[in-house]
Design an enzyme around this catalytic site. Structure first.
Site, PDB file in Angstrom:
ATOM      1  N   THR A 135       0.821  -1.212   0.000  1.00 36.40           N
ATOM      2  CA  THR A 135       0.000   0.000   0.000  1.00 36.40           C
ATOM      3  C   THR A 135       0.857   1.265   0.000  1.00 36.40           C
ATOM      4  OG1 THR A 135      -1.531   1.262   1.382  1.00 36.40           O
ATOM      5  CG2 THR A 135      -0.096  -0.250   2.530  1.00 36.40           C
ATOM      6  N   ASP A 136       0.273   2.362  -0.482  1.00 31.45           N
ATOM      7  CA  ASP A 136       0.980   3.654  -0.423  1.00 31.45           C
ATOM      8  C   ASP A 136       1.092   4.174   1.013  1.00 31.45           C
ATOM      9  OD1 ASP A 136      -1.684   4.356  -0.020  1.00 31.45           O
ATOM     10  OD2 ASP A 136      -1.745   5.883  -1.587  1.00 31.45           O
ATOM     11  N   GLU A 137       0.310   3.582   1.940  1.00 28.83           N
ATOM     12  CA  GLU A 137       0.318   4.103   3.318  1.00 28.83           C
ATOM     13  C   GLU A 137       1.661   3.900   4.010  1.00 28.83           C
ATOM     14  OE1 GLU A 137      -3.062   3.364   5.738  1.00 28.83           O
ATOM     15  OE2 GLU A 137      -4.474   3.592   4.099  1.00 28.83           O
ATOM     16  N   TYR A 181      -1.777  -0.533  10.991  1.00 29.15           N
ATOM     17  CA  TYR A 181      -1.943  -1.184   9.679  1.00 29.15           C
ATOM     18  C   TYR A 181      -0.745  -0.891   8.784  1.00 29.15           C
ATOM     19  CZ  TYR A 181      -3.293  -1.597   4.774  1.00 29.15           C
ATOM     20  OH  TYR A 181      -3.298  -1.886   3.429  1.00 29.15           O
ATOM     21  N   LYS A 219       2.248  -3.346   7.267  1.00 22.54           N
ATOM     22  CA  LYS A 219       2.508  -3.523   5.834  1.00 22.54           C
ATOM     23  C   LYS A 219       3.952  -3.111   5.508  1.00 22.54           C
ATOM     24  CE  LYS A 219       0.016  -4.580   2.931  1.00 22.54           C
ATOM     25  NZ  LYS A 219      -0.375  -5.919   2.383  1.00 22.54           N
TER      26      LYS A 219
HETATM   27  P1  NAD Z   1      -9.789  -7.185   2.135  1.00 17.60           P
HETATM   28  O1  NAD Z   1      -9.794  -6.913   3.599  1.00 17.60           O
HETATM   29  O2  NAD Z   1     -11.005  -6.904   1.324  1.00 17.60           O
HETATM   30  O3  NAD Z   1      -9.411  -8.714   1.871  1.00 17.60           O
HETATM   31  C1  NAD Z   1      -8.394  -9.371   2.589  1.00 17.60           C
HETATM   32  C2  NAD Z   1      -8.536 -10.873   2.342  1.00 17.60           C
HETATM   33  O4  NAD Z   1      -7.487 -11.527   3.063  1.00 17.60           O
HETATM   34  C3  NAD Z   1      -9.856 -11.455   2.846  1.00 17.60           C
HETATM   35  O5  NAD Z   1     -10.392 -12.327   1.888  1.00 17.60           O
HETATM   36  C4  NAD Z   1      -9.461 -12.205   4.103  1.00 17.60           C
HETATM   37  O6  NAD Z   1     -10.289 -13.322   4.377  1.00 17.60           O
HETATM   38  C5  NAD Z   1      -8.039 -12.622   3.779  1.00 17.60           C
HETATM   39  N1  NAD Z   1      -7.242 -12.832   4.983  1.00 17.60           N
HETATM   40  C6  NAD Z   1      -7.122 -11.998   6.055  1.00 17.60           C
HETATM   41  N2  NAD Z   1      -6.347 -12.561   6.988  1.00 17.60           N
HETATM   42  C7  NAD Z   1      -5.954 -13.765   6.503  1.00 17.60           C
HETATM   43  C8  NAD Z   1      -5.129 -14.805   7.010  1.00 17.60           C
HETATM   44  N3  NAD Z   1      -4.570 -14.731   8.217  1.00 17.60           N
HETATM   45  N4  NAD Z   1      -4.915 -15.891   6.224  1.00 17.60           N
HETATM   46  C9  NAD Z   1      -5.488 -15.984   4.992  1.00 17.60           C
HETATM   47  N5  NAD Z   1      -6.292 -15.042   4.480  1.00 17.60           N
HETATM   48  C10 NAD Z   1      -6.526 -13.935   5.226  1.00 17.60           C
HETATM   49  O7  NAD Z   1      -8.532  -6.391   1.576  1.00 17.60           O
HETATM   50  P2  NAD Z   1      -8.308  -5.642   0.190  1.00 17.60           P
HETATM   51  O8  NAD Z   1      -8.789  -4.261   0.315  1.00 17.60           O
HETATM   52  O9  NAD Z   1      -8.797  -6.488  -0.922  1.00 17.60           O
HETATM   53  O10 NAD Z   1      -6.707  -5.593   0.164  1.00 17.60           O
HETATM   54  C11 NAD Z   1      -5.957  -6.672  -0.386  1.00 17.60           C
HETATM   55  C12 NAD Z   1      -4.482  -6.342  -0.307  1.00 17.60           C
HETATM   56  O11 NAD Z   1      -4.206  -5.142  -1.021  1.00 17.60           O
HETATM   57  C13 NAD Z   1      -3.975  -6.108   1.121  1.00 17.60           C
HETATM   58  O12 NAD Z   1      -2.691  -6.661   1.214  1.00 17.60           O
HETATM   59  C14 NAD Z   1      -3.926  -4.596   1.257  1.00 17.60           C
HETATM   60  O13 NAD Z   1      -2.940  -4.204   2.163  1.00 17.60           O
HETATM   61  C15 NAD Z   1      -3.564  -4.197  -0.163  1.00 17.60           C
HETATM   62  N6  NAD Z   1      -4.035  -2.864  -0.600  1.00 17.60           N
HETATM   63  C16 NAD Z   1      -5.346  -2.499  -0.451  1.00 17.60           C
HETATM   64  C17 NAD Z   1      -5.759  -1.263  -0.930  1.00 17.60           C
HETATM   65  C18 NAD Z   1      -7.205  -0.811  -0.829  1.00 17.60           C
HETATM   66  O14 NAD Z   1      -7.512   0.329  -1.142  1.00 17.60           O
HETATM   67  N7  NAD Z   1      -8.133  -1.654  -0.404  1.00 17.60           N
HETATM   68  C19 NAD Z   1      -4.846  -0.405  -1.540  1.00 17.60           C
HETATM   69  C20 NAD Z   1      -3.514  -0.801  -1.640  1.00 17.60           C
HETATM   70  C21 NAD Z   1      -3.120  -2.044  -1.197  1.00 17.60           C
HETATM   71  O1  DAU Z   2      -4.162   4.033   0.473  1.00 18.51           O
HETATM   72  C1  DAU Z   2      -4.376   2.658   0.390  1.00 18.51           C
HETATM   73  C2  DAU Z   2      -5.214   2.203   1.570  1.00 18.51           C
HETATM   74  O2  DAU Z   2      -6.531   2.681   1.343  1.00 18.51           O
HETATM   75  C3  DAU Z   2      -5.209   0.691   1.745  1.00 18.51           C
HETATM   76  O3  DAU Z   2      -3.908   0.257   2.053  1.00 18.51           O
HETATM   77  C4  DAU Z   2      -6.169   0.279   2.875  1.00 18.51           C
HETATM   78  O4  DAU Z   2      -6.227  -1.130   2.954  1.00 18.51           O
HETATM   79  C5  DAU Z   2      -7.535   0.839   2.551  1.00 18.51           C
HETATM   80  O5  DAU Z   2      -8.417   0.535   3.616  1.00 18.51           O
HETATM   81  C6  DAU Z   2      -7.482   2.339   2.323  1.00 18.51           C
HETATM   82  O6  DAU Z   2      -7.174   3.014   3.556  1.00 18.51           O
HETATM   83  P1  DAU Z   2      -7.924   4.377   4.004  1.00 18.51           P
HETATM   84  O7  DAU Z   2      -7.830   4.503   5.458  1.00 18.51           O
HETATM   85  O8  DAU Z   2      -7.460   5.527   3.162  1.00 18.51           O
HETATM   86  O9  DAU Z   2      -9.438   4.003   3.508  1.00 18.51           O
HETATM   87  P2  DAU Z   2     -10.864   4.266   4.207  1.00 18.51           P
HETATM   88  O10 DAU Z   2     -11.896   3.916   3.204  1.00 18.51           O
HETATM   89  O11 DAU Z   2     -10.932   3.641   5.545  1.00 18.51           O
HETATM   90  O12 DAU Z   2     -10.867   5.840   4.406  1.00 18.51           O
HETATM   91  C7  DAU Z   2     -10.729   6.731   3.312  1.00 18.51           C
HETATM   92  C8  DAU Z   2     -10.736   8.143   3.875  1.00 18.51           C
HETATM   93  O13 DAU Z   2     -12.048   8.425   4.391  1.00 18.51           O
HETATM   94  C9  DAU Z   2      -9.785   8.355   5.042  1.00 18.51           C
HETATM   95  O14 DAU Z   2      -9.273   9.682   4.990  1.00 18.51           O
HETATM   96  C10 DAU Z   2     -10.667   8.202   6.281  1.00 18.51           C
HETATM   97  C11 DAU Z   2     -12.004   8.731   5.796  1.00 18.51           C
HETATM   98  N1  DAU Z   2     -13.199   8.094   6.410  1.00 18.51           N
HETATM   99  C12 DAU Z   2     -13.280   6.736   6.431  1.00 18.51           C
HETATM  100  C13 DAU Z   2     -14.359   6.092   6.995  1.00 18.51           C
HETATM  101  C14 DAU Z   2     -14.429   4.587   7.035  1.00 18.51           C
HETATM  102  C15 DAU Z   2     -14.233   8.870   6.913  1.00 18.51           C
HETATM  103  O15 DAU Z   2     -14.166  10.113   6.860  1.00 18.51           O
HETATM  104  N2  DAU Z   2     -15.322   8.252   7.467  1.00 18.51           N
HETATM  105  C16 DAU Z   2     -15.421   6.890   7.535  1.00 18.51           C
HETATM  106  O16 DAU Z   2     -16.438   6.376   8.072  1.00 18.51           O
END
Ligand code: NAD
Ligand code: DAU
Length: 350
Positions: free
Chosen positions: A131-133, A156, A160
């Site tokens: 992730t970019d975080e 988190y 990562k």
């Molecule tokens: P998600 O939470 O929707 O899915 C995570 C999946 O991992 C689920 O299916 C869960 O059952 C599985 N999982 C969790 N713990 C596990 C374990 N101990 N063993 C096996 N499986 C397990 O997440 P996502 O948003 O699809 O993110 C997927 C990947 O991409 C993550 O590594 C996250 O850090 C990365 N990522 C997410 C975002 C985003 O915006 N969502 C952006 C950048 C990177």
């Molecule tokens: O940048 C990549 C990341 O983006 C991934 O690595 C993470 O897995 C993914 O969850 C996401 O993280 P964020 O924290 O940016 O996403 P989230 O949807 O939780 O929040 C987006 C923005 O909105 C953040 O600034 C927090 C704000 N927010 C979020 C929630 C859930 C609110 O204002 N209200 C809310 O209820």
């Protein structure tokens, strides 16, 4: 490449990656490993679950023995590792689960790959999705590049970042053929409704308050999930070992502006008078340690591998809204029980 392991394939991004790989590469055997935590949902994959090149195994990556056994049985040529605890707010209330899955789970996979591939790394690949975080929080200007110093600020992102370092350590120390990508915020169908966009869509539909943390001035760089999946496909096949690729939408939005756009689309899609949904916007207590701004420079990926995002944001957001409105049963299956309890703990007492 023949046998490919995808971890976390029942989750949001993982399910889009599994679908793309199963459909695009019928000569690959795709094994989806997932523990099916609250975020894992096999309903995300009903359209491909009977394909002959697809298999599912319910395994927890924190279980080193099961992970090693799986590698010994299947002789994987490649791994695309997405399994993780992914929600920042949950990492604030329960950091240990993030350490276990995101760090220890990743090390278990690295160890299993190393054991299996030690004799012959030729043609093998361990692809870690990050992730970019990990880069921390930006001020008003600048972009994250692949050489930006790591500065994670939530449990988190720290977990990562730690896993990224370990993946690189296995490259340098053991010669494991690894590649890493760091992506910005994804949105699209099948995202668990704890995240900002699907949570807001669901609340707007049900006339519930839309909780905006702080003043809504935090900025995120949004990318449609299928564009992330296409980048993953390119990097998995054509990325260089030991390299990192940043993936982003070049699409920065202040949370409050994004929510106003979403409200406008929801009013149109639900046939409500303009301005109705925006009345639900409610400012709530800020997230602890809330990163101010993320923005990605994807030029390395674009120049080296020719990737570019396919969708404009408003188009992608409307597509996402339509999907959630047409898939109410998918949402209903998630919204009861455990999720309700999480929602009340997170938002109920504000
Ligand atoms: P998600 O939470 O929707 O899915 C995570 C999946 O991992 C689920 O299916 C869960 O059952 C599985 N999982 C969790 N713990 C596990 C374990 N101990 N063993 C096996 N499986 C397990 O997440 P996502 O948003 O699809 O993110 C997927 C990947 O991409 C993550 O590594 C996250 O850090 C990365 N990522 C997410 C975002 C985003 O915006 N969502 C952006 C950048 C990177
Ligand atoms: O940048 C990549 C990341 O983006 C991934 O690595 C993470 O897995 C993914 O969850 C996401 O993280 P964020 O924290 O940016 O996403 P989230 O949807 O939780 O929040 C987006 C923005 O909105 C953040 O600034 C927090 C704000 N927010 C979020 C929630 C859930 C609110 O204002 N209200 C809310 O209820």
């Amino acid at each position: 490449m023949k046998n490919i392991l995808i971890t976390g394939g029942a989750g949001f991004i993982g399910s889009h990656v599994v679908r793309l790989m199963v459909n695009k590469y019928p000569h690959y055997n795709i094994l989806n490993l997932d523990a099916l935590t609250y975020a894992g949902n096999l309903e995300n994959l009903t359209d491909i679950e009977h394909k002959p090149n697809y298999q599912f195994e319910k395994i927890d990556i924190t279980d080193a023995k099961m992970v090693s056994r799986l590698f010994a049985t299947h002789k994987f040529d490649g791994v695309i590792h997405l399994a993780a605890e992914s929600h920042v707010d949950r990492s604030i209330s329960n950091p240990l689960e993030f350490i276990n899955t995101n760090i220890l789970g990743t090390v278990n996979l690295l160890n299993a790959a190393r054991m299996e591939w030690n004799g012959n790394m030729e043609g093998k690949r361990f692809y870690h999705i990050s992730t970019d975080e990990v880069y921390g929080s930006l001020g008003e200007t600048g972009l994250f590049t692949e050489t930006t110093s790591y500065d994670p600020r939530s449990p988190y992102s720290a977990s990562k970042a730690s896993s990224d370092h370990l993946v690189r350590a296995y490259f340098h120390t053991y010669g494991l053929p690894v590649v890493i990508s760091n992506c910005s915020n994804n949105y699209g169908p099948n995202q668990f409704p704890e995240k900002l966009i699907p949570l807001s869509i669901n609340n707007i539909k049900n006339n519930k308050p839309i909780p905006i943390y702080g003043k809504g001035e935090n900025i995120r760089d949004w990318l449609f999930v299928e564009d992330h999946a296409s980048a993953i496909d390119l990097i998995f096949h054509n990325g260089r070992n030991g390299e990192t690729y940043n993936i982003g939408g070049n699409n920065e939005w202040k949370n409050i502006d994004l929510i106003h756009l979403l409200c406008k689309i929801m009013d149109e899609e639900l046939g409500r008078p303009a301005g109705t949904s925006a009345q639900l916007i409610t400012f709530v207590k800020d997230r602890a340690g809330h990163d101010q701004r993320y923005a990605i420079d994807s030029s390395k990926l674009m120049n080296e591998l020719g990737w570019k995002p396919s969708l404009q944001f408003e188009e992608g957001l409307r597509k996402t809204v339509k999907w959630y409105l047409q898939n109410q049963q998918w949402l209903n299956n998630i919204l009861s029980g455990q999720y309700e309890q999480y929602y009340n703990e997170q938002y109920g007492t504000r």
